[in-house]
Design an enzyme around this catalytic site. Structure first.
Site, PDB file in Angstrom:
ATOM      1  N   LYS A 132      41.011  37.169  47.968  1.00  0.00           N
ATOM      2  CA  LYS A 132      39.729  36.561  48.380  1.00  0.00           C
ATOM      3  C   LYS A 132      39.293  35.467  47.409  1.00  0.00           C
ATOM      4  N   HIS A 179      16.064  32.513  65.615  1.00  0.00           N
ATOM      5  CA  HIS A 179      16.658  31.253  66.081  1.00  0.00           C
ATOM      6  C   HIS A 179      16.595  30.210  64.973  1.00  0.00           C
ATOM      7  N   GLY A 233      50.285  38.935  59.800  1.00  0.00           N
ATOM      8  CA  GLY A 233      49.289  39.998  59.892  1.00  0.00           C
ATOM      9  C   GLY A 233      48.100  39.547  59.050  1.00  0.00           C
ATOM     10  N   ALA A 234      47.308  40.510  58.579  1.00  0.00           N
ATOM     11  CA  ALA A 234      46.121  40.145  57.787  1.00  0.00           C
ATOM     12  C   ALA A 234      46.513  39.325  56.559  1.00  0.00           C
ATOM     13  N   ILE A 235      47.536  39.804  55.822  1.00  0.00           N
ATOM     14  CA  ILE A 235      47.925  39.112  54.586  1.00  0.00           C
ATOM     15  C   ILE A 235      48.459  37.716  54.903  1.00  0.00           C
ATOM     16  N   GLY A 236      49.381  37.639  55.858  1.00  0.00           N
ATOM     17  CA  GLY A 236      50.007  36.356  56.180  1.00  0.00           C
ATOM     18  C   GLY A 236      48.996  35.323  56.636  1.00  0.00           C
ATOM     19  N   VAL A 237      48.102  35.709  57.531  1.00  0.00           N
ATOM     20  CA  VAL A 237      47.103  34.763  58.049  1.00  0.00           C
ATOM     21  C   VAL A 237      46.166  34.299  56.926  1.00  0.00           C
ATOM     22  N   GLU A 238      45.683  35.255  56.140  1.00  0.00           N
ATOM     23  CA  GLU A 238      44.763  34.879  55.045  1.00  0.00           C
ATOM     24  C   GLU A 238      45.438  33.912  54.070  1.00  0.00           C
TER      25      GLU A 238
HETATM   26  C1  LIG Z   1      47.050  41.026  49.483  1.00  0.00           C
HETATM   27  C2  LIG Z   1      46.213  42.187  49.937  1.00  0.00           C
HETATM   28  C3  LIG Z   1      44.935  41.964  50.367  1.00  0.00           C
HETATM   29  C4  LIG Z   1      44.151  43.028  50.779  1.00  0.00           C
HETATM   30  N1  LIG Z   1      42.890  42.769  51.210  1.00  0.00           N
HETATM   31  C5  LIG Z   1      42.110  43.776  51.623  1.00  0.00           C
HETATM   32  C6  LIG Z   1      40.785  43.526  52.035  1.00  0.00           C
HETATM   33  O1  LIG Z   1      40.319  42.396  52.023  1.00  0.00           O
HETATM   34  N2  LIG Z   1      40.033  44.573  52.449  1.00  0.00           N
HETATM   35  C7  LIG Z   1      40.532  45.840  52.485  1.00  0.00           C
HETATM   36  O2  LIG Z   1      39.808  46.757  52.903  1.00  0.00           O
HETATM   37  N3  LIG Z   1      41.791  46.115  52.081  1.00  0.00           N
HETATM   38  C8  LIG Z   1      42.583  45.109  51.654  1.00  0.00           C
HETATM   39  N4  LIG Z   1      43.843  45.375  51.221  1.00  0.00           N
HETATM   40  C9  LIG Z   1      44.320  46.771  51.252  1.00  0.00           C
HETATM   41  C10 LIG Z   1      43.833  47.557  50.009  1.00  0.00           C
HETATM   42  O3  LIG Z   1      44.112  46.816  48.853  1.00  0.00           O
HETATM   43  C11 LIG Z   1      44.551  48.900  49.977  1.00  0.00           C
HETATM   44  O4  LIG Z   1      44.262  49.607  51.170  1.00  0.00           O
HETATM   45  C12 LIG Z   1      44.132  49.759  48.791  1.00  0.00           C
HETATM   46  O5  LIG Z   1      44.230  49.046  47.602  1.00  0.00           O
HETATM   47  C13 LIG Z   1      45.020  51.011  48.706  1.00  0.00           C
HETATM   48  O6  LIG Z   1      44.613  51.840  47.633  1.00  0.00           O
HETATM   49  P1  LIG Z   1      45.493  53.109  47.223  1.00  0.00           P
HETATM   50  O7  LIG Z   1      44.701  53.881  46.246  1.00  0.00           O
HETATM   51  O8  LIG Z   1      46.008  53.803  48.409  1.00  0.00           O
HETATM   52  O9  LIG Z   1      46.779  52.499  46.492  1.00  0.00           O
HETATM   53  P2  LIG Z   1      46.956  51.719  45.093  1.00  0.00           P
HETATM   54  O10 LIG Z   1      45.731  51.039  44.651  1.00  0.00           O
HETATM   55  O11 LIG Z   1      48.194  50.924  45.249  1.00  0.00           O
HETATM   56  O12 LIG Z   1      47.230  52.889  44.043  1.00  0.00           O
HETATM   57  C14 LIG Z   1      48.421  53.635  44.028  1.00  0.00           C
HETATM   58  C15 LIG Z   1      48.780  53.959  42.586  1.00  0.00           C
HETATM   59  O13 LIG Z   1      49.760  54.994  42.573  1.00  0.00           O
HETATM   60  C16 LIG Z   1      50.767  54.658  41.607  1.00  0.00           C
HETATM   61  N5  LIG Z   1      51.994  55.379  41.999  1.00  0.00           N
HETATM   62  C17 LIG Z   1      52.834  55.127  43.018  1.00  0.00           C
HETATM   63  N6  LIG Z   1      53.809  56.051  43.070  1.00  0.00           N
HETATM   64  C18 LIG Z   1      53.577  56.902  42.049  1.00  0.00           C
HETATM   65  C19 LIG Z   1      54.247  58.058  41.580  1.00  0.00           C
HETATM   66  N7  LIG Z   1      55.324  58.561  42.185  1.00  0.00           N
HETATM   67  N8  LIG Z   1      53.750  58.681  40.484  1.00  0.00           N
HETATM   68  C20 LIG Z   1      52.636  58.214  39.854  1.00  0.00           C
HETATM   69  N9  LIG Z   1      51.968  57.139  40.270  1.00  0.00           N
HETATM   70  C21 LIG Z   1      52.426  56.488  41.363  1.00  0.00           C
HETATM   71  C22 LIG Z   1      50.866  53.145  41.738  1.00  0.00           C
HETATM   72  O14 LIG Z   1      51.503  52.572  40.599  1.00  0.00           O
HETATM   73  C23 LIG Z   1      49.390  52.775  41.848  1.00  0.00           C
HETATM   74  O15 LIG Z   1      48.793  52.627  40.578  1.00  0.00           O
HETATM   75  C24 LIG Z   1      44.661  44.350  50.777  1.00  0.00           C
HETATM   76  C25 LIG Z   1      45.957  44.588  50.317  1.00  0.00           C
HETATM   77  C26 LIG Z   1      46.723  43.517  49.898  1.00  0.00           C
HETATM   78  C27 LIG Z   1      48.104  43.789  49.378  1.00  0.00           C
HETATM   79  N1  LIG Z   2      41.303  41.615  55.024  1.00  0.00           N
HETATM   80  C1  LIG Z   2      41.877  42.803  54.984  1.00  0.00           C
HETATM   81  O1  LIG Z   2      41.282  43.830  55.257  1.00  0.00           O
HETATM   82  C2  LIG Z   2      43.297  42.910  54.571  1.00  0.00           C
HETATM   83  C3  LIG Z   2      43.951  41.822  54.037  1.00  0.00           C
HETATM   84  C4  LIG Z   2      45.273  41.973  53.702  1.00  0.00           C
HETATM   85  C5  LIG Z   2      45.892  43.190  53.855  1.00  0.00           C
HETATM   86  N2  LIG Z   2      45.232  44.235  54.360  1.00  0.00           N
HETATM   87  C6  LIG Z   2      45.914  45.540  54.560  1.00  0.00           C
HETATM   88  O2  LIG Z   2      47.260  45.446  54.136  1.00  0.00           O
HETATM   89  C7  LIG Z   2      48.110  45.878  55.181  1.00  0.00           C
HETATM   90  C8  LIG Z   2      49.384  45.111  55.147  1.00  0.00           C
HETATM   91  O3  LIG Z   2      49.172  43.769  55.561  1.00  0.00           O
HETATM   92  P1  LIG Z   2      50.332  42.885  56.148  1.00  0.00           P
HETATM   93  O4  LIG Z   2      49.709  41.685  56.727  1.00  0.00           O
HETATM   94  O5  LIG Z   2      51.427  42.743  55.152  1.00  0.00           O
HETATM   95  O6  LIG Z   2      50.975  43.831  57.238  1.00  0.00           O
HETATM   96  P2  LIG Z   2      50.746  43.958  58.805  1.00  0.00           P
HETATM   97  O7  LIG Z   2      51.577  45.109  59.208  1.00  0.00           O
HETATM   98  O8  LIG Z   2      49.323  43.963  59.138  1.00  0.00           O
HETATM   99  O9  LIG Z   2      51.379  42.615  59.411  1.00  0.00           O
HETATM  100  C9  LIG Z   2      52.741  42.319  59.280  1.00  0.00           C
HETATM  101  C10 LIG Z   2      53.102  41.262  60.309  1.00  0.00           C
HETATM  102  O10 LIG Z   2      54.459  40.891  60.081  1.00  0.00           O
HETATM  103  C11 LIG Z   2      55.117  40.790  61.328  1.00  0.00           C
HETATM  104  N3  LIG Z   2      56.543  41.000  61.073  1.00  0.00           N
HETATM  105  C12 LIG Z   2      57.147  42.158  60.699  1.00  0.00           C
HETATM  106  N4  LIG Z   2      58.473  41.937  60.493  1.00  0.00           N
HETATM  107  C13 LIG Z   2      58.693  40.622  60.728  1.00  0.00           C
HETATM  108  C14 LIG Z   2      59.840  39.786  60.678  1.00  0.00           C
HETATM  109  N5  LIG Z   2      61.021  40.260  60.307  1.00  0.00           N
HETATM  110  N6  LIG Z   2      59.701  38.492  61.000  1.00  0.00           N
HETATM  111  C15 LIG Z   2      58.500  37.980  61.362  1.00  0.00           C
HETATM  112  N7  LIG Z   2      57.369  38.732  61.426  1.00  0.00           N
HETATM  113  C16 LIG Z   2      57.469  40.027  61.112  1.00  0.00           C
HETATM  114  C17 LIG Z   2      54.458  41.821  62.214  1.00  0.00           C
HETATM  115  O11 LIG Z   2      54.593  41.476  63.571  1.00  0.00           O
HETATM  116  C18 LIG Z   2      53.007  41.744  61.749  1.00  0.00           C
HETATM  117  O12 LIG Z   2      52.247  40.820  62.486  1.00  0.00           O
HETATM  118  C19 LIG Z   2      47.301  45.628  56.458  1.00  0.00           C
HETATM  119  O13 LIG Z   2      47.690  46.497  57.478  1.00  0.00           O
HETATM  120  C20 LIG Z   2      45.901  45.867  56.029  1.00  0.00           C
HETATM  121  O14 LIG Z   2      45.590  47.216  56.239  1.00  0.00           O
HETATM  122  C21 LIG Z   2      43.945  44.109  54.728  1.00  0.00           C
END
Ligand SMILES: Cc1cc2nc3c(=O)[nH]c(=O)nc-3n(C[C@H](O)[C@H](O)[C@H](O)COP(=O)(O)OP(=O)(O)OC[C@H]3O[C@@H](n4cnc5c(N)ncnc54)[C@H](O)[C@@H]3O)c2cc1C
Ligand SMILES: NC(=O)c1ccc[n+]([C@@H]2O[C@H](COP(=O)([O-])OP(=O)(O)OC[C@H]3O[C@@H](n4cnc5c(N)ncnc54)[C@H](O)[C@@H]3O)[C@@H](O)[C@H]2O)c1
Length: 471
Positions: free
Chosen positions: A51, A433, A178-183
């Site tokens: 973000k 409005h 998906g969400a990540i790719g579009v953003e």
């Molecule tokens: C680029 C991106 C953008 C995102 N944007 C948004 C957003 O705007 N809004 C939103 O709601 N969500 C968003 N998300 C999703 C959100 O970040 C995740 O849903 C959330 O962080 C997941 O939290 P978690 O606690 O499940 O995992 P994590 O925060 O990944 O925590 C897992 C922890 O477990 C540790 N671990 C793994 N395996 C083991 C093991 N075997 N032993 C000990 N420790 C271990 C890892 O090292 C890590 O520290 C985004 C994700 C990404 C990648």
């Molecule tokens: N704003 C937010 O809330 C936000 C932002 C980023 C991520 N996230 C979380 O992180 C998760 C992961 O995000 P993400 O965007 O990586 O995953 P996603 O599963 O949402 O999207 C992945 C996209 O990749 C496409 N795809 C898969 N394999 C492919 C291939 N070989 N070639 C071309 N396209 C392919 C799928 O059709 C899909 O549209 C999301 O589901 C969401 O929960 C949330």
């Protein structure tokens, strides 16, 4: 070392730390085991840096609209990408630092290492055994990178590496919209990078309503090249990576792989629990307790494959923490589903999605923001909002949108759905409005026209629905 604790938490991410808060209220006899890095996915490489990058890109993009407003001279401005990335890391550092504070003072109860289940009461952490009455697993998820693509090493980015870059090249391919790719595709494009986006599916950002998907496509394709339904192949060529799809090809300097995230359960020992696992290696869990069957193990956050969103992961950690420290199950109702993608227009979904069977025969109201008053004034006049309600009594079921300020409209609609309100209930609130919310009223009124007749007056009560309704 052999340790015996009441509760062991695996993963110091959002879900694990939420669980920790509840566990600490009930017992001091716990351990938190985390495989580095620390600081949570959200703060380190997820929500927050993404973000921050989007905010910089949008700030720069806004200057391209200045001419339209009659403000001249903005063409001289340029994005200093190394400085943009430095700011991303600086803010990220602050967010991570504040997360790290929450585990200060845990001492020996904080263990660094990879934890693996050995049955429902034992964990092996780098050769050491930890016995626990209850185990909360919250190991998160990781970006998927298809095996053949891993050979491209430096030319391949994921969100784990994107924010570490000190500069970015002129051409980037984004695979997966998906969400990540579009953003990220839009942000990179708005910073002046030539972006080529690809998805195997026909709809982006998880949209389920074909009309919303089309509106999003139409808005985004004005900014960067989008190829949907594309089966891509990558090959290293002189000076870059060639992306091939069908008969077409393009060469880019780097590729951001955003094809989804895999739950971190491959090496966590779920198979030692003796419960059925699906093809992703995931067990069934009760979403109201987070417990795996009748075992002593709970699974929360991204790792359970249910809702990979921050607020859901946090709730799940909380639910798991409560249940791991209670003698009787504590079943908590889950919130109204909501997701937001921070593109422009923002994409949001609330409540039931368009592919839900209950929406097969529902009423739909929509508003096109291209002609909406406030949206035109602020030069954000693009996108569509669609609201779904029951045919009989106009009860709100859900909504999907690619619209300006969708993050705010989505929260308002989530409140209405959560409260089981009808279209008339929502029409009763004041609509100031000129606001974007007036657009939402247009969609609500469209549904109201399909409902049993109320009154011709705009300020009428609706006797048939036993509710006072200001249309
Ligand atoms: C680029 C991106 C953008 C995102 N944007 C948004 C957003 O705007 N809004 C939103 O709601 N969500 C968003 N998300 C999703 C959100 O970040 C995740 O849903 C959330 O962080 C997941 O939290 P978690 O606690 O499940 O995992 P994590 O925060 O990944 O925590 C897992 C922890 O477990 C540790 N671990 C793994 N395996 C083991 C093991 N075997 N032993 C000990 N420790 C271990 C890892 O090292 C890590 O520290 C985004 C994700 C990404 C990648
Ligand atoms: N704003 C937010 O809330 C936000 C932002 C980023 C991520 N996230 C979380 O992180 C998760 C992961 O995000 P993400 O965007 O990586 O995953 P996603 O599963 O949402 O999207 C992945 C996209 O990749 C496409 N795809 C898969 N394999 C492919 C291939 N070989 N070639 C071309 N396209 C392919 C799928 O059709 C899909 O549209 C999301 O589901 C969401 O929960 C949330």
């Amino acid at each position: 070392m052999n340790t015996k604790v009441d509760v062991a938490i695996v993963g110091a991410g959002t879900a694990g730390l939420a669980a920790l808060r509840d566990v600490r209220r009930q017992t001091d006899n716990f351990v938190l085991i985390n495989k580095p890095p620390y600081g949570t996915t959200c703060a380190r490489v997820g929500c927050m840096p993404s973000k921050t990058l989007i905010a910089a890109a949008n700030a720069f993009h806004a200057t391209t609209l200045l001419d339209t407003f009659g403000v001249r001279g903005a063409a001289q401005l340029e994005a200093d990408i190394p400085a943009v990335l430095e700011r991303v890391r600086a803010l990220r550092g602050d967010f991570v630092a504040s997360v790290l504070k929450s585990t200060e003072g845990l001492g020996q109860r904080s263990i660094e290492g990879h934890a693996r289940l050995d049955g429902e009461h034992r964990l092996i952490v780098d050769g050491n055994v930890i016995e626990a009455d209850q185990i909360i697993l919250a190991p998160g998820s990781s970006p998927v990178v298809p095996k053949p693509w891993r050979a491209f090493s430096d030319r391949l980015l994921t969100t784990d590496t994107l924010f570490e870059q000190t500069n970015l090249p002129a051409r980037i391919g984004v695979i997966g919209l998906g969400a990540i790719g579009v953003e990220m595709a839009q942000a990179l494009s708005r910073l002046g990078i030539e972006v080529h986006g690809f998805d195997g599916a026909e709809q982006m950002a998880g949209t389920t309503d074909a009309k919303i998907a089309k509106a999003l496509h139409s808005a985004l394709s004005r900014e960067f090249a989008i190829h949907l339904g594309a089966d891509v192949d990558l090959a290293e060529v002189e000076g870059g990576i060639e992306i091939k799809w069908g008969q077409d090809r393009v060469v880019v300097d780097k590729v951001l792989v955003a094809v989804g995230r895999r739950q971190n359960v491959q090496d966590i020992g779920l198979e030692t629990l003796g419960v059925p696992l699906d093809d992703k290696g995931l067990p069934e869990i009760d979403p109201q307790t987070m417990r795996i069957g009748t075992t002593s193990v709970l699974l929360a956050g991204d790792a359970n494959g249910q809702n990979a969103l921050l607020h859901e992961g946090s709730d799940e950690g909380h639910i798991a923490g409560l249940n791991a420290t209670s003698d009787t199950p504590i079943k908590l109702d889950r919130r109204t589903p909501m997701s937001i993608t921070f593109s422009s227009p923002q994409v949001a979904s609330v409540g039931k999605r368009a592919d839900h069977p209950e929406l097969e025969d529902c009423l739909v109201g929509e508003v096109d923001f291209s002609a909406q008053g406030r949206a035109r004034v602020i030069q954000k006049n693009e996108g569509l909002l669609r609201i779904y309600a029951t045919r009989g009594d106009g009860r709100l079921l859900g909504a999907e949108m690619a619209a300006p300020a969708a993050e705010h409209l989505a929260h308002l609609l989530a409140l209405a759905i959560d409260q089981n309100l009808t279209v008339y209930d929502l029409l009763r609130i004041p609509f100031y409005h000129p606001t974007l919310e007036e657009g939402m009223r247009t969609a609500l009124r469209e549904i109201a026209r399909e409902l049993p007749k109320c009154s011709v007056s705009d300020l009428a009560g609706c006797a048939a629905l036993e509710t006072a309704a200001l249309e």
